[in-house]
Design a protein around this motif. Structure first.
Motif, PDB file in Angstrom:
ATOM      1  N   SER A 124       0.814  -1.220   0.000  1.00 30.50           N
ATOM      2  CA  SER A 124       0.000   0.000   0.000  1.00 30.50           C
ATOM      3  C   SER A 124       0.843   1.263   0.000  1.00 30.50           C
ATOM      4  O   SER A 124       0.389   2.315  -0.454  1.00 30.50           O
ATOM      5  CB  SER A 124      -0.926   0.000   1.223  1.00 30.50           C
ATOM      6  OG  SER A 124      -0.153  -0.099   2.415  1.00 30.50           O
ATOM      7  N   ASP A 125       2.072   1.161   0.513  1.00 23.50           N
ATOM      8  CA  ASP A 125       2.899   2.359   0.625  1.00 23.50           C
ATOM      9  C   ASP A 125       4.053   2.398  -0.373  1.00 23.50           C
ATOM     10  O   ASP A 125       4.963   3.214  -0.249  1.00 23.50           O
ATOM     11  CB  ASP A 125       3.454   2.467   2.043  1.00 23.50           C
ATOM     12  CG  ASP A 125       4.254   1.233   2.434  1.00 23.50           C
ATOM     13  OD1 ASP A 125       4.177   0.233   1.700  1.00 23.50           O
ATOM     14  OD2 ASP A 125       4.946   1.279   3.474  1.00 23.50           O
ATOM     15  N   SER A 126       4.043   1.500  -1.363  1.00 25.50           N
ATOM     16  CA  SER A 126       5.129   1.502  -2.345  1.00 25.50           C
ATOM     17  C   SER A 126       4.655   0.805  -3.612  1.00 25.50           C
ATOM     18  O   SER A 126       3.526   0.309  -3.696  1.00 25.50           O
ATOM     19  CB  SER A 126       6.362   0.792  -1.784  1.00 25.50           C
ATOM     20  OG  SER A 126       6.117  -0.601  -1.672  1.00 25.50           O
TER      21      SER A 126
END
Length: 489
Positions: A124-126
């Motif tokens: 979700s963050d990359s």
């Protein structure tokens, strides 16, 4: 008169299927490999649908397929991987074709489906993509009710281990699901049972059998016996690579059905299972064996593999000329006790070699992970050399053990330590008519494993303990007290 009444009640209880009883099915499946990724998935999926229809015709309410059954044993997961939506998803119109077909099949045939596939998920963050070995479970209305990502990977360097246990509820039990090598580790095979109300376990696997401690059916039976849960285990069928051995085992350790063949084939097995609270060992102890009249063919085409660090063990020879052998075997401060009753009616071959063996320490598990392991075992040996112990005997052992019991009691049981009974014959069969008892306190853990049916061709019989606990020996008085109270010979 009361004798006939009792027999009638027993027979009725065996035949009657209560509201919480259910019929489970497992498929031992040989995956097809097509010229492309899509054809591979489509052909295997087509065969899955056939087996689902077959299981439903047999009255099954849940069917379990093996690990890597849809994809074959691929090294690179990228091409075969698909996104898997969150648990609770009901509409798969916009999802991968495989998921849509499995969901529709579950709904159309009113059956729970457990299948294994390769999953991809973006962080979700990359922009990083992760790949997982994933089991998916569809309920009888087509809803995705569980997604489990395998935690303990084996020769899967491009996959990411999962971190969460998975449980799903049905109207016939609470199920846990994990995959293959997970069964040999605390997470998730033991952790998922703690205070969760799990009554049944589904176990997709691609298990390579290794003598003497890692044979498929022996590992499956040991898990069910130790944890008092029903087990539905589905293995890949590739006997030339030592892959095979599937089973349905009740919570008392009785093997209701098993698939064991050296023929490349697809096979389905089904059986009625009862809640663990209503299961009973009485019939196994009385000598009932559903395989007694079954012809057991030599598995000449099943690959014979051995993984045994024999030089790390301490040994003690067994005197086969004695009718009753009671011995203690130790490795350092780790000790176990054996009682062996040997037939003296001409069926025992005193020229054969059996040894007791014990080990405590670090062991490289199947050449992969170094684990703290403790094992005490009876081993058949081809000759007097310890390197010949625990291997597959080309000529079956004829020594007949009328009864075998192993027990022990140890201090400092840690939360992540667990014990499994283990045993295998030279025909790849586990040991039938087996009982296992375990007693844990804050200070000690004790175990007793007993086989009551006369058995020959025994390759191994013992206790397998793993976990990070520091184990020290308890006094003989405590051992005897544990056996007296909790069972044994």
């Amino acid at each position: 008169m009361w004798v006939y009444y009792t027999i009638a009640v027993v027979l009725f209880s065996l035949l009657n299927v209560g509201s919480t009883d259910y019929i489970g099915a497992v498929v031992e499946y040989q995956p097809l490999e097509g010229p492309t990724v899509n054809t591979t998935l489509e052909e295997n999926l087509k065969n899955y649908i056939y087996h689902i229809e077959q299981a439903k015709a047999l009255g099954a309410q849940i069917i379990v397929f093996p690990e890597y059954g849809l994809t074959t044993l691929v090294d690179d997961p990228e091409e075969y991987s698909i996104p898997v939506p969150n648990v609770g998803t009901t509409n798969f119109t916009n999802e991968a074709y495989v998921l849509l077909k499995l969901s529709n099949a579950a709904f159309e045939h009113n059956i729970y489906i457990v299948a294994n596939l390769l999953e991809r998920a973006n962080a979700s963050d990359s922009n990083t993509t992760y790949y997982y070995n994933t089991n998916v479970v569809f309920s009888s209305n087509g809803t995705l009710v569980a997604r489990y990502r395998k935690m303990n990977l084996y020769n899967e360097p491009k996959l990411t281990p999962g971190t969460e246990n998975a449980i799903f509820n049905t109207d016939f039990g609470t199920f846990a699901v994990f995959t293959c090598m997970d069964i040999m580790y605390y997470n998730s095979s033991q952790a998922v049972l703690e205070n969760t109300g799990v009554t049944d376990v589904v176990f997709p696997t691609a298990w390579f059998s290794h003598f003497p401690f890692y044979m498929a059916l022996s590992v499956q039976q040991g898990y069910a016996l130790a944890n008092k849960v029903n087990l539905l285990a589905a293995n890949v069928n590739l006997p030339s690579r030592a892959l095979g051995g599937s089973s349905i085992i009740s919570s008392d350790g009785t093997i209701l059905r098993r698939i064991l063949t050296d023929v490349s084939s697809n096979n389905i097995a089904y059986a009625t299972l009862k809640p663990p609270s209503s299961s009973s060992r009485n019939f196994a102890l009385m000598g009932f064996d559903i395989f007694r009249n079954e012809t057991r063919q030599p598995l000449s085409n099943f690959a014979n593999l051995t993984y045994f660090e024999y030089d790390k063990f301490n040994y003690k020879p067994v005197n086969l000329s004695s009718e009753n052998v009671t011995e203690e075997i130790c490795h350092g401060d780790f000790c176990c006790n054996f009682n062996l009753v040997i037939a003296r009616n001409g069926t025992s071959n005193t020229s054969e070699v059996y040894k007791l063996a014990a080990f405590k320490g670090q062991m490289t598990y199947l050449n992969k992970t170094e684990l703290p392991i403790r094992i005490c075992t009876l081993l058949g040996c081809v000759n007097d050399e310890i390197s010949s112990c625990g291997v597959w005997p080309r000529t079956a052992y004829t020594t007949l053990f009328r009864q075998m019991t192993v027990w022990g009691n140890w201090e400092s049981a840690q939360p992540d330590q667990f014990i499994r009974p283990t045993g295998i014959r030279g025909d790849w069969e586990p040991l039938y008519n087996a009982t296992y008892l375990e007693n844990k306190t804050n200070e000690t853990v004790g175990a007793s494993f007993n086989v009551t049916r006369p058995t020959n061709n025994v390759v191994s019989f013992g206790l397998y303990i793993t976990g990070s606990a520091s184990v020290a020996q308890v006094s003989w008085f405590v051992v005897v007290f544990m056996i007296f109270v909790f069972g044994g010979f």
